[in-house]
Design a protein around this motif. Structure first.
Motif, PDB file in Angstrom:
ATOM      1  N   ASP A  35      20.210 -90.969  -8.659  1.00  0.00           N
ATOM      2  CA  ASP A  35      20.823 -91.950  -9.482  1.00  0.00           C
ATOM      3  C   ASP A  35      22.281 -91.500  -9.957  1.00  0.00           C
ATOM      4  N   ARG A 104      14.234 -91.261 -16.687  1.00  0.00           N
ATOM      5  CA  ARG A 104      14.333 -92.108 -15.576  1.00  0.00           C
ATOM      6  C   ARG A 104      15.058 -93.334 -15.622  1.00  0.00           C
ATOM      7  N   ASP A 106      14.967 -96.422 -14.404  1.00  0.00           N
ATOM      8  CA  ASP A 106      14.356 -97.529 -14.587  1.00  0.00           C
ATOM      9  C   ASP A 106      13.976 -97.725 -16.130  1.00  0.00           C
ATOM     10  N   CYS A 107      13.924 -96.504 -16.898  1.00  0.00           N
ATOM     11  CA  CYS A 107      13.867 -96.652 -18.387  1.00  0.00           C
ATOM     12  C   CYS A 107      14.679 -96.183 -19.367  1.00  0.00           C
TER      13      CYS A 107
END
Length: 181
Positions: A35, A104, A106-107
């Motif tokens: 990312d 993460r 997505d968190c």
């Protein structure tokens, strides 16, 4: 800061606890690097390297008793982590280094990084450490987070680290925070 009931659980892990969850730590590190996180790794970056980082560098440091590892768990899934390194020279027993804060992708935007940092600060105080230091890629959102937590910019080192995806060299901002112990 108000922590909601759906906030992840923050725990400290020893070497055995990390080893038990090492695949999840590898997956999180791998996702963060892919990312664009500037946390020491560059592409190509495969899962085996991510797991090896935890196994070969962090497990021994935890066994040595000079580092604390905090993890955010969301339904038993590793979603974030930060380390407090206090393996300092005798004339620096008053300080610790914050390293490898990651959440993460997505968190993110749930306050996880903030509560991880608070856990690391609490541990530093327990150890009698009155100064924390860290570095972060200049201009990253983490720099804003650290400033909001009371970290002060000490300076910028140009061309400090390579970008994960290119040959570009990025600056790093060195920051510190005094703690009341």
């Amino acid at each position: 800061m108000t922590v909601t009931s759906n906030a992840p659980k923050i725990i400290s892990l020893d070497a055995d606890g990390l080893t038990y969850r090492i695949e999840q730590f590898g997956e999180m590190l791998h996702a963060c690097v892919h990312d664009g996180a500037s946390i020491g790794f560059i592409e190509p970056f495969v899962m085996e390297e991510a797991v090896a980082f935890w196994r070969d560098r962090i497990v021994p440091a935890l066994r040595g008793g000079k580092r604390s590892l905090f993890v955010a768990l969301d339904d038993d899934r590793v979603v974030g982590t930060v380390q407090l390194d206090y393996d300092t020279m005798p004339n620096q027993r008053h300080r610790g280094d914050i390293s490898k804060l990651m959440v993460r992708p997505d968190c993110r935007r749930r306050g996880i990084a903030r509560i991880l940092m608070m856990a690391a600060e609490d541990r530093a105080r327990e150890l009698g450490r009155s100064l924390l230091t860290l570095d972060t890629r200049t201009g990253d959102s983490a720099e804003t987070l650290y400033a909001s937590l009371g970290f002060v910019r000490a300076g910028v080192i140009p061309e400090y680290a390579r970008d994960p995806f290119s040959e570009k060299l990025s600056a790093t901002t060195v920051m510190f925070k005094h703690l009341s112990v």
